[in-house]
Design a protein around this motif. Structure first.
Motif, PDB file in Angstrom:
ATOM      1  N   SER A 111     -11.370  -5.027  -8.540  1.00 30.80           N
ATOM      2  CA  SER A 111     -12.040  -6.210  -9.094  1.00 30.80           C
ATOM      3  C   SER A 111     -12.415  -6.058 -10.549  1.00 30.80           C
ATOM      4  N   GLN A 178      -6.358  -8.148  -0.045  1.00 31.21           N
ATOM      5  CA  GLN A 178      -6.006  -9.491  -0.521  1.00 31.21           C
ATOM      6  C   GLN A 178      -6.255  -9.620  -2.018  1.00 31.21           C
ATOM      7  N   LYS A 179      -7.389  -9.096  -2.483  1.00 29.89           N
ATOM      8  CA  LYS A 179      -7.663  -9.123  -3.925  1.00 29.89           C
ATOM      9  C   LYS A 179      -6.631  -8.308  -4.696  1.00 29.89           C
ATOM     10  N   SER A 182      -3.298 -10.087  -4.818  1.00 27.29           N
ATOM     11  CA  SER A 182      -3.322 -11.209  -5.769  1.00 27.29           C
ATOM     12  C   SER A 182      -3.119 -10.705  -7.186  1.00 27.29           C
ATOM     13  N   TYR A 183      -3.748  -9.579  -7.475  1.00 26.73           N
ATOM     14  CA  TYR A 183      -3.560  -8.974  -8.794  1.00 26.73           C
ATOM     15  C   TYR A 183      -2.101  -8.528  -8.983  1.00 26.73           C
ATOM     16  N   GLU A 185       0.528  -9.666  -7.446  1.00 27.41           N
ATOM     17  CA  GLU A 185       1.386 -10.856  -7.562  1.00 27.41           C
ATOM     18  C   GLU A 185       1.475 -11.318  -9.005  1.00 27.41           C
ATOM     19  N   GLU A 186       0.338 -11.417  -9.643  1.00 31.43           N
ATOM     20  CA  GLU A 186       0.313 -11.908 -11.025  1.00 31.43           C
ATOM     21  C   GLU A 186       1.004 -10.930 -11.967  1.00 31.43           C
ATOM     22  N   TYR A 253       2.916  -8.422   2.248  1.00 35.67           N
ATOM     23  CA  TYR A 253       3.060  -9.557   1.338  1.00 35.67           C
ATOM     24  C   TYR A 253       4.518  -9.720   0.892  1.00 35.67           C
ATOM     25  N   GLU A 256       5.321 -13.449  -0.289  1.00 34.04           N
ATOM     26  CA  GLU A 256       4.825 -13.781  -1.626  1.00 34.04           C
ATOM     27  C   GLU A 256       5.639 -13.079  -2.712  1.00 34.04           C
ATOM     28  N   CYS A 257       5.967 -11.820  -2.462  1.00 35.11           N
ATOM     29  CA  CYS A 257       6.744 -11.052  -3.448  1.00 35.11           C
ATOM     30  C   CYS A 257       8.126 -11.677  -3.660  1.00 35.11           C
TER      31      CYS A 257
END
Length: 689
Positions: A111, A178-179, A182-183, A185-186, A253, A256-257
């Motif tokens: 985070s 999950q956090k 998400s990082y 992914e970006e 994931y 998503e990837c």
């Protein structure tokens, strides 16, 4: 009973618990109390060693993150190694505290707002991935034990609290994952988008081949096209993409990837196609385009298709295999197929539109260019796709090739109808080469540059084309016109050769009809000589047409030309030579009859003047043929005229009578003959003045 190693303490705890359960029904209360005391001591030692020491806190209230996370990681690794099926998945409270502390440290790193972008601090990236991998293993271990445990009946109420603790840990780990994902992914998206753009636009990087993989280097032979730096990622970027992809897929994931990869690479591919000038066109758009515009689109399509087959697709596959390497090969194969299939469908739809467009003779060559591109380029892509995709690709391209081949045959065979329909009743002035002859022969010259391709097209698609055409007897009924093939054996002729021979025969028949439009038979023969010579020269000048027509046909054509030449000589100059006939110029006593002689000179002058006046407007554009005609005329007329003049000129009275009847000297005759067939109207009388 203290141990120096944390793992030994865990083992001791587990052994103590097993012993306690084994002797739970023992009669001796003293032994149970002793066991409880030992267990309490072990738990006190474990809690004391697991939590940070008060002395450490006193020294530094803000301990180093990497040091604490590293130590906690080691503790978690030891815990994971001791967490087995035999312990039934129990998570004692002190162990839960250890895991919670570790998760606090990981969550702080995940985070952290001040975290640098990916690849800027490689050590931090590696530690981050290790942490995610560790909590993934922790979750998997807890869930696996939980799943087996839930199959058994648990009656002891003291286990409920530990089960709740375990569930709480799993939920928290899921939130952290999950956090983190998400990082990732970006960062995955940014690496795919910005790294390619930055690398391609940086001259220093673009000009340095070091650090580039094979698929990034422009190929020296890419179908004659300008090589491009595609896809433009360095080895380091590809390595980072691989690490992130592996972590995301391992963490659940995968969808998503893959979605991010697909969207980004599809956009990059479409952008590359746009730079080549290729645009998406529907079937209706293609069919409505004017031919001038469509020609340009076809040239762009050919360049794009070759570039995709030889550069874009191979390098795209290498990229996918590199990013999704190891045990993710099936993923990379699927992504590559999905990425390229859409583009191939677009390219093949364009071909379908071309094949369905309005057919005309000038389109044939572009149709064949596309056909050759499909034929020569598609096989090079076989190794790029898995079996199912290869079969689908072959089916799509074969359909496009068949329709294109059928259209090409239809266009070429329609030349036959064009010749038949040319029934103009106006003769070409001066007996010159007819426009139909020029058009047909030049068309055939260019057609035969595609001889091998057309042979293949006719062999593979002519049967299909015969069903569609309204004029199918052309292949079966070759007896309508006379044919001279190269080996006098029709059985050895290919369908394309037979059709070409038929076109030539139809052209001959058409020219013969047009020759009859001339009232002057001599001019009719000049017309046939002009067109026959033009046809013969075109065939001799094209090795491809000559190979089809053969020497036998050429010899027959040359023989025809000689016959037309003889016919012309007979119709024109034999009549003129009749004026120089010696018969009838003297009586029975051998005395010259002057009035008859005068009439012979007068007739010769008038006829020659008329021939010169008329035939100087006739056209023989082939210089060799023109020269041959003039030489042959001179060789016949001049000797005869010189002999006649030498023998009978003295009979005429010198002076006025001679000037009146002898208008030409042999040299004059030769000069006037050299003026024939120039297409310029002149008059011998006017020239003499």
């Amino acid at each position: 009973m203290e141990k120096n190693n944390l793992t030994e303490e865990f083992v001791r705890v587990l052994e103590a618990k097993e012993d306690a359960e084994a002797i739970r029904d023992a009669d001796t209360e003293q032994e149970e109390k002793r066991e409880e005391e030992d267990k309490d001591k072990v738990e006190e030692i474990k809690i004391e060693e697991s939590l940070p020491h008060q002395s450490d806190k006193a020294v530094d209230q803000s301990p180093d993150l990497h040091y604490d996370l590293e130590k906690a990681s080691e503790d978690i690794d030891r815990f994971l190694s001791s967490l087995t099926k035999e312990n039934n998945g129990d998570v004692p409270g002190e162990i839960s505290q250890l895991v919670e502390k570790y998760l606090d440290l990981v969550e702080e790193q995940v985070s952290g707002e001040g975290r640098a972008k990916w690849s800027l601090v490689p050590e931090e990236d590696s530690f981050f991935l290790e942490a995610l991998d560790r909590i993934s293993k922790l979750t998997k271990s807890l869930r696996e034990v939980k799943s087996e445990k839930e199959e058994e009946e648990e009656e002891e109420k003291d286990k409920e609290k530990e089960k709740e603790s375990r569930a709480s840990l799993i939920n928290r780990i899921g939130g952290i994952q999950q956090k983190a994902m998400s990082y990732l992914e970006e960062e995955f998206r940014i690496l795919l988008e910005e790294s390619r753009t930055n690398e391609s636009s940086d001259p220093a990087i673009a000009g340095d081949s070091k650090g580039k993989q094979d698929y990034q280097q422009p190929e020296s032979d890419s179908a004659g096209l300008d090589a491009v730096d595609f896809p433009g990622y360095s080895d380091d970027v590809v390595s980072n993409l691989n690490k992130i992809a592996k972590e995301m897929i391992s963490g659940g994931y995968e969808s998503e990837c893959c979605q991010i990869y697909m969207m980004t690479r599809r956009h990059a591919l479409e952008e590359s196609l746009q730079k080549l000038g290729f645009e998406k066109h529907s079937l209706d758009d293609v069919q409505k385009m004017h031919w001038d515009s469509l020609e340009g689109e076809i040239a762009t399509w050919i360049k794009t298709f070759k570039q995709c087959a030889t550069v874009y697709f191979p390098r795209e596959k290498t990229l996918a295999d590199s990013v999704f390497s190891d045990y993710f090969h099936s993923i990379s194969a699927g992504l590559f197929s999905n990425l390229t299939r859409g583009i191939l469908i677009q390219l093949l739809n364009f071909v379908e539109g071309i094949a369905m467009s309005k057919r005309s003779a000038e389109k044939l060559f572009k149709f064949l260019d596309i056909y050759e591109t499909l034929r020569d380029t598609v096989p090079s892509m076989d190794g790029l796709f898995h079996d199912e995709s290869v079969n689908e690709l072959k089916a799509e391209t074969n359909t496009a090739r068949c329709r294109l081949g059928e259209a090409a045959i239809f266009i070429f065979c329609d030349l036959e109808n064009s010749i038949k329909s040319d029934t103009a009743k106006t003769p070409v002035p001066g007996g010159a080469v007819h426009p139909l002859t020029r058009y047909t022969m030049n068309y055939l010259k260019y057609v035969c540059e595609y001889k091998d391709t057309l042979e293949q097209v006719f062999n593979e698609h002519s049967k299909i084309e015969r069903v569609d055409s309204t004029n199918r007897q052309r292949f079966e009924e070759g007896s309508e016109t006379q044919s001279y093939n190269n080996n006098d054996n029709d059985e050895n002729q290919s369908p394309f050769s037979v059709q070409l021979m038929r076109v030539m025969d139809l052209l001959d028949c058409n020219l013969e009809v047009k020759a009859k439009l001339y009232k002057d038979v001599a001019l009719s023969n000049i017309f046939m000589m002009n067109n026959g010579r033009y046809i013969l020269q075109k065939i001799k000048g094209s090795a491809e047409i000559h190979a089809v027509m053969g020497d036998t046909w050429c010899r027959k054509r040359s023989s025809d030309l000689r016959q037309y030449h003889k016919n012309y000589q007979r119709e024109t100059w034999n009549k003129l030579l009749g004026c120089l006939n010696h018969e009838g110029l003297s009586n029975n006593h051998g005395k010259m009859i002057k009035p008859v002689l005068k009439e012979r000179f007068k007739s010769f002058n008038q006829m020659f003047d008329e021939i010169h006046k008329t035939q100087s407007t006739w056209v023989v554009s082939d210089e060799q043929l023109q020269s041959e005609l003039r030489v042959s005329i001179s060789s016949v007329v001049i000797p005869a005229y010189r002999s006649f003049l030498g023998r009978f000129a003295q009979v005429l009275d010198p002076g006025r009578q001679t000037e009146k009847y002898i208008k030409f000297q042999p040299d004059d005759i030769e000069n006037y003959i050299d003026e024939l067939f120039d297409g310029n109207p002149t008059s011998t009388a006017r020239r003499k003045l």
